[in-house]
Design a protein around this motif. Structure first.
Motif, mmCIF file in Angstrom:
data_model
loop_
_atom_site.group_PDB
_atom_site.id
_atom_site.type_symbol
_atom_site.label_atom_id
_atom_site.label_comp_id
_atom_site.label_asym_id
_atom_site.label_seq_id
_atom_site.Cartn_x
_atom_site.Cartn_y
_atom_site.Cartn_z
ATOM 1 N N VAL A 186 48.723 38.518 38.057
ATOM 2 C CA VAL A 186 47.340 38.179 38.449
ATOM 3 C C VAL A 186 46.651 37.229 39.022
ATOM 4 C CG1 VAL A 186 46.024 36.606 36.580
ATOM 5 C CG2 VAL A 186 48.219 38.109 35.663
ATOM 6 N N ALA A 187 47.728 36.623 39.685
ATOM 7 C CA ALA A 187 47.117 35.302 41.369
ATOM 8 C C ALA A 187 47.062 37.411 41.892
ATOM 9 C CB ALA A 187 48.084 34.420 41.714
ATOM 10 N N LYS A 188 47.824 37.904 42.559
ATOM 11 C CA LYS A 188 47.603 38.599 43.201
ATOM 12 C C LYS A 188 45.839 39.435 43.099
ATOM 13 C CE LYS A 188 52.258 39.622 44.898
ATOM 14 N NZ LYS A 188 53.267 40.756 44.763
ATOM 15 N N ARG A 189 45.899 39.842 42.203
ATOM 16 C CA ARG A 189 44.775 40.620 42.054
ATOM 17 C C ARG A 189 43.120 39.298 41.995
ATOM 18 N NH1 ARG A 189 44.237 45.064 38.702
ATOM 19 N NH2 ARG A 189 45.877 45.487 37.614
ATOM 20 N N ILE A 190 43.316 38.253 41.950
ATOM 21 C CA ILE A 190 42.528 36.806 42.306
ATOM 22 C C ILE A 190 42.339 36.796 43.741
ATOM 23 C CG2 ILE A 190 42.161 34.813 42.426
ATOM 24 C CD1 ILE A 190 42.970 34.407 39.696
ATOM 25 N N VAL A 191 43.196 37.242 44.962
ATOM 26 C CA VAL A 191 43.194 37.096 46.191
ATOM 27 C C VAL A 191 42.484 38.229 46.310
ATOM 28 C CG1 VAL A 191 44.533 37.119 47.803
ATOM 29 C CG2 VAL A 191 45.501 36.018 46.329
ATOM 30 N N SER A 192 42.011 39.435 45.597
ATOM 31 C CA SER A 192 41.700 40.527 46.431
ATOM 32 C C SER A 192 40.187 40.718 45.148
ATOM 33 C CB SER A 192 42.160 41.565 46.335
ATOM 34 O OG SER A 192 42.320 42.314 44.809
ATOM 35 N N GLN A 228 36.681 40.106 43.896
ATOM 36 C CA GLN A 228 35.524 39.870 43.948
ATOM 37 C C GLN A 228 34.698 38.363 43.391
ATOM 38 O OE1 GLN A 228 33.452 40.999 47.076
ATOM 39 N NE2 GLN A 228 35.656 41.416 46.964
ATOM 40 N N ARG A 229 34.813 38.992 41.769
ATOM 41 C CA ARG A 229 34.018 38.229 40.267
ATOM 42 C C ARG A 229 35.309 37.370 39.804
ATOM 43 N NH1 ARG A 229 31.645 42.339 40.311
ATOM 44 N NH2 ARG A 229 32.747 42.629 38.367
ATOM 45 N N VAL A 230 35.576 36.130 38.998
ATOM 46 C CA VAL A 230 36.447 36.253 38.735
ATOM 47 C C VAL A 230 35.692 34.444 37.782
ATOM 48 C CG1 VAL A 230 39.215 34.184 37.962
ATOM 49 C CG2 VAL A 230 38.274 35.748 40.415
ATOM 50 N N ARG A 231 36.103 34.924 35.813
ATOM 51 C CA ARG A 231 35.441 34.444 35.161
ATOM 52 C C ARG A 231 37.064 33.540 34.052
ATOM 53 N NH1 ARG A 231 32.077 37.083 31.437
ATOM 54 N NH2 ARG A 231 33.120 39.196 31.729
ATOM 55 N N PHE A 232 37.266 32.673 33.335
ATOM 56 C CA PHE A 232 37.578 32.286 32.446
ATOM 57 C C PHE A 232 36.667 32.243 31.591
ATOM 58 C CE2 PHE A 232 39.574 31.061 36.118
ATOM 59 C CZ PHE A 232 40.847 30.629 36.519
ATOM 60 N N VAL A 233 37.496 32.842 30.243
ATOM 61 C CA VAL A 233 36.283 33.266 29.136
ATOM 62 C C VAL A 233 38.241 32.160 28.035
ATOM 63 C CG1 VAL A 233 35.727 34.061 26.966
ATOM 64 C CG2 VAL A 233 35.230 34.559 30.200
ATOM 65 N N ALA A 260 31.367 31.667 23.176
ATOM 66 C CA ALA A 260 32.232 31.955 24.519
ATOM 67 C C ALA A 260 31.809 30.641 24.671
ATOM 68 C CB ALA A 260 32.441 33.594 25.197
ATOM 69 N N ILE A 261 32.862 30.879 25.698
ATOM 70 C CA ILE A 261 32.791 29.546 27.140
ATOM 71 C C ILE A 261 33.820 30.134 28.255
ATOM 72 C CG2 ILE A 261 33.460 26.788 27.551
ATOM 73 C CD1 ILE A 261 33.972 26.232 24.455
ATOM 74 N N GLU A 262 33.087 30.447 28.894
ATOM 75 C CA GLU A 262 32.738 30.945 29.673
ATOM 76 C C GLU A 262 33.061 30.166 31.250
ATOM 77 O OE1 GLU A 262 31.384 34.408 30.449
ATOM 78 O OE2 GLU A 262 29.941 34.603 29.278
ATOM 79 N N VAL A 263 33.533 29.965 32.011
ATOM 80 C CA VAL A 263 33.918 29.252 33.487
ATOM 81 C C VAL A 263 33.718 30.724 34.441
ATOM 82 C CG1 VAL A 263 35.051 27.639 34.485
ATOM 83 C CG2 VAL A 263 35.215 27.777 31.786
ATOM 84 N N PHE A 264 32.468 30.401 34.758
ATOM 85 C CA PHE A 264 32.810 31.034 36.768
ATOM 86 C C PHE A 264 33.475 30.724 37.735
ATOM 87 C CE2 PHE A 264 29.732 32.662 33.580
ATOM 88 C CZ PHE A 264 29.355 34.163 34.295
ATOM 89 N N ILE A 265 34.196 30.951 38.665
ATOM 90 C CA ILE A 265 34.429 30.528 39.889
ATOM 91 C C ILE A 265 33.766 31.165 40.714
ATOM 92 C CG2 ILE A 265 36.042 30.767 41.301
ATOM 93 C CD1 ILE A 265 36.740 29.065 38.544
ATOM 94 N N MET A 266 32.523 30.292 41.225
ATOM 95 C CA MET A 266 31.018 30.332 42.826
ATOM 96 C C MET A 266 32.392 30.606 43.742
ATOM 97 S SD MET A 266 29.380 29.442 40.328
ATOM 98 C CE MET A 266 27.595 30.212 41.337
ATOM 99 N N ALA A 267 31.723 31.244 44.992
ATOM 100 C CA ALA A 267 32.459 32.078 45.955
ATOM 101 C C ALA A 267 32.963 31.197 46.974
ATOM 102 C CB ALA A 267 31.316 33.141 46.485
ATOM 103 N N ARG A 268 32.416 30.066 47.291
ATOM 104 C CA ARG A 268 32.864 29.400 47.772
ATOM 105 C C ARG A 268 34.573 28.570 47.087
ATOM 106 N NH1 ARG A 268 31.221 22.850 50.316
ATOM 107 N NH2 ARG A 268 33.453 22.783 51.518
ATOM 108 N N LEU A 278 35.499 30.485 45.041
ATOM 109 C CA LEU A 278 37.684 31.099 44.886
ATOM 110 C C LEU A 278 37.680 31.444 45.983
ATOM 111 C CD1 LEU A 278 38.130 33.586 43.483
ATOM 112 C CD2 LEU A 278 36.297 34.803 44.387
ATOM 113 N N ARG A 279 36.851 31.151 47.083
ATOM 114 C CA ARG A 279 37.658 31.400 48.596
ATOM 115 C C ARG A 279 38.311 29.917 48.882
ATOM 116 N NH1 ARG A 279 33.103 30.347 51.301
ATOM 117 N NH2 ARG A 279 34.195 28.074 51.958
ATOM 118 N N ASP A 280 38.523 29.451 48.432
ATOM 119 C CA ASP A 280 39.526 28.284 48.071
ATOM 120 C C ASP A 280 40.941 28.414 47.064
ATOM 121 O OD1 ASP A 280 37.881 27.136 49.829
ATOM 122 O OD2 ASP A 280 37.365 25.184 48.334
ATOM 123 N N LEU A 281 40.821 28.822 46.437
ATOM 124 C CA LEU A 281 42.077 29.503 45.186
ATOM 125 C C LEU A 281 42.662 31.243 46.184
ATOM 126 C CD1 LEU A 281 42.448 29.595 42.643
ATOM 127 C CD2 LEU A 281 41.333 31.399 41.570
#
Length: 126
Positions: free
Chosen positions: A87-93, A95-100, A107-115, A117-120
């Motif tokens: 799953v970590a490898k999928r995050i590395v490549s 475009q969008r990641v969010r936690f629900v 539903a509580i949605e936590v969006f990972i913003m572009a910056r 996501l780059r740090d992650l």
């Protein structure tokens, strides 16, 4: 040996929200991963703080008086979950990641913003 990452999270919810369910989801582009919230701890607290003002008496002395009360309520959850290597490898490549997460029907949605996501990506790649 377990090569999973451990993700530690603090969620602050509305004081009157339903209890947080013990399952969460990571949505990575079109992929969904389900995880269990471990060591789920809830903290509900009420904090009351007085507001002060000053009043001048007949003899021209100023006196501090309580003019009101400020009340704040908190409903927070602490937990962690496993993030498998695949799953970590999928995050590395990704475009969008969010936690629900779910609290009752909401539903509580936590969006990972572009910056972020780059740090992650950098963190997961190292």
């Amino acid at each position: 040996m377990d090569n999973n990452f451990q993700v530690y999270t603090l969620l602050n919810l509305h004081p009157s929200s339903y209890d947080l369910k013990d399952t969460g989801y990571i949505l990575i582009d079109d992929f969904k991963h389900t995880f269990i919230l471990k060591d789920l701890k809830q903290r509900r607290s009420i904090q009351t703080n007085p507001e002060y003002g000053s009043v001048t008496g007949v003899d021209s002395t100023e006196v501090q008086v309580i003019t009101g009360v400020n009340t704040s309520r908190e409903n927070s959850y602490r937990f962690h979950f496993d993030l498998p290597q695949d799953v970590a490898k999928r995050i590395v490549s990704a475009q969008r990641v969010r936690f629900v997460y779910y609290a009752g029907p909401a539903a509580i949605e936590v969006f990972i913003m572009a910056r972020d996501l780059r740090d992650l990506r950098t963190l997961l790649s190292s």
